[in-house]
Write a protein that holds these residues in place. Sequence first.
Motif, mmCIF file in Angstrom:
data_model
loop_
_atom_site.group_PDB
_atom_site.id
_atom_site.type_symbol
_atom_site.label_atom_id
_atom_site.label_comp_id
_atom_site.label_asym_id
_atom_site.label_seq_id
_atom_site.Cartn_x
_atom_site.Cartn_y
_atom_site.Cartn_z
ATOM 1 N N ARG A 1 0.841 -1.198 0.000
ATOM 2 C CA ARG A 1 0.000 0.000 0.000
ATOM 3 C C ARG A 1 0.877 1.248 0.000
ATOM 4 O O ARG A 1 2.062 1.187 0.299
ATOM 5 C CB ARG A 1 -0.911 -0.007 1.214
ATOM 6 C CG ARG A 1 -1.850 -1.192 1.193
ATOM 7 C CD ARG A 1 -2.705 -1.231 2.436
ATOM 8 N NE ARG A 1 -3.355 -2.519 2.515
ATOM 9 C CZ ARG A 1 -4.640 -2.701 2.332
ATOM 10 N NH1 ARG A 1 -5.431 -1.693 2.095
ATOM 11 N NH2 ARG A 1 -5.160 -3.911 2.413
ATOM 12 N N ALA A 2 0.270 2.361 -0.321
ATOM 13 C CA ALA A 2 1.005 3.625 -0.431
ATOM 14 C C ALA A 2 1.729 3.979 0.867
ATOM 15 O O ALA A 2 2.886 4.417 0.841
ATOM 16 C CB ALA A 2 0.056 4.748 -0.837
ATOM 17 N N SER A 3 1.084 3.787 2.015
ATOM 18 C CA SER A 3 1.717 4.140 3.291
ATOM 19 C C SER A 3 2.925 3.246 3.573
ATOM 20 O O SER A 3 3.956 3.724 4.060
ATOM 21 C CB SER A 3 0.711 4.065 4.431
ATOM 22 O OG SER A 3 0.187 2.754 4.540
ATOM 23 N N SER A 4 2.806 1.967 3.254
ATOM 24 C CA SER A 4 3.939 1.052 3.451
ATOM 25 C C SER A 4 5.062 1.391 2.487
ATOM 26 O O SER A 4 6.239 1.376 2.856
ATOM 27 C CB SER A 4 3.508 -0.407 3.252
ATOM 28 O OG SER A 4 2.584 -0.784 4.232
ATOM 29 N N ARG A 5 4.710 1.694 1.266
ATOM 30 C CA ARG A 5 5.716 2.058 0.267
ATOM 31 C C ARG A 5 6.491 3.299 0.713
ATOM 32 O O ARG A 5 7.715 3.360 0.591
ATOM 33 C CB ARG A 5 5.052 2.305 -1.084
ATOM 34 C CG ARG A 5 6.034 2.630 -2.180
ATOM 35 C CD ARG A 5 5.293 2.969 -3.479
ATOM 36 N NE ARG A 5 6.201 3.331 -4.494
ATOM 37 C CZ ARG A 5 6.869 2.473 -5.258
ATOM 38 N NH1 ARG A 5 6.685 1.182 -5.100
ATOM 39 N NH2 ARG A 5 7.709 2.895 -6.166
ATOM 40 N N MET A 6 5.787 4.275 1.255
ATOM 41 C CA MET A 6 6.438 5.496 1.735
ATOM 42 C C MET A 6 7.393 5.162 2.882
ATOM 43 O O MET A 6 8.515 5.686 2.935
ATOM 44 C CB MET A 6 5.395 6.518 2.200
ATOM 45 C CG MET A 6 6.006 7.802 2.709
ATOM 46 S SD MET A 6 7.014 8.655 1.489
ATOM 47 C CE MET A 6 5.743 9.402 0.517
ATOM 48 N N ARG A 7 6.990 4.300 3.774
ATOM 49 C CA ARG A 7 7.849 3.895 4.899
ATOM 50 C C ARG A 7 9.103 3.178 4.386
ATOM 51 O O ARG A 7 10.208 3.420 4.866
ATOM 52 C CB ARG A 7 7.052 3.000 5.848
ATOM 53 C CG ARG A 7 7.802 2.591 7.081
ATOM 54 C CD ARG A 7 7.849 3.691 8.085
ATOM 55 N NE ARG A 7 8.466 3.192 9.310
ATOM 56 C CZ ARG A 7 9.113 3.944 10.145
ATOM 57 N NH1 ARG A 7 9.199 5.234 9.948
ATOM 58 N NH2 ARG A 7 9.662 3.438 11.220
ATOM 59 N N LEU A 8 8.932 2.298 3.406
ATOM 60 C CA LEU A 8 10.063 1.583 2.828
ATOM 61 C C LEU A 8 11.001 2.551 2.101
ATOM 62 O O LEU A 8 12.223 2.409 2.159
ATOM 63 C CB LEU A 8 9.585 0.477 1.893
ATOM 64 C CG LEU A 8 8.742 -0.626 2.546
ATOM 65 C CD1 LEU A 8 8.330 -1.663 1.517
ATOM 66 C CD2 LEU A 8 9.452 -1.255 3.726
ATOM 67 N N LYS A 9 10.418 3.538 1.462
ATOM 68 C CA LYS A 9 11.222 4.562 0.779
ATOM 69 C C LYS A 9 12.061 5.335 1.798
ATOM 70 O O LYS A 9 13.233 5.631 1.564
ATOM 71 C CB LYS A 9 10.312 5.507 -0.005
ATOM 72 C CG LYS A 9 11.053 6.515 -0.840
ATOM 73 C CD LYS A 9 10.099 7.331 -1.686
ATOM 74 C CE LYS A 9 10.878 8.296 -2.573
ATOM 75 N NZ LYS A 9 9.981 9.045 -3.465
#
Length: 136
Positions: A119-127
């Motif tokens: 999801r977008a929130s997880s992707r942002m955290r991984l980024k």
Amino acid sequence: MKSIRVASNYVDALLARRIARAHGWLRTGGRIRERVFQLARRRYRTTDEEIGTFYWPEHIDSATEPPFRAPADEDSVRAADEISLSELASLARIIINQGTEGEAVYYAMARKLGLQQLRASSRMRLKQALHSAGYL
């Protein structure tokens, strides 16, 4: 013991809920949450991140990056925002050292985390983790 995330509006809710469940309590009232928070702050080293506070056991050296801890089963899957950036950075190093590049890094990290979807929130955290590891 793993790091435990406690965010401001979630303050001690996650930590207190885990402790309460470990003792067989179904509810976690305000007094229990406040007491757990006070005791944890006194006992454990903490790191504060934008999303919340992480508590660390004494045997983890603050000068070194903690190893990534993969979930053992479905019940131990943690959301990306329940894992410190330093632990996610460790995961990023593993994935990249295996030769994974570009967009595939995000999906490989999500798979290792046990996430069904990225999801977008997880992707942002991984980024953020990739950035803190010096890859972005």
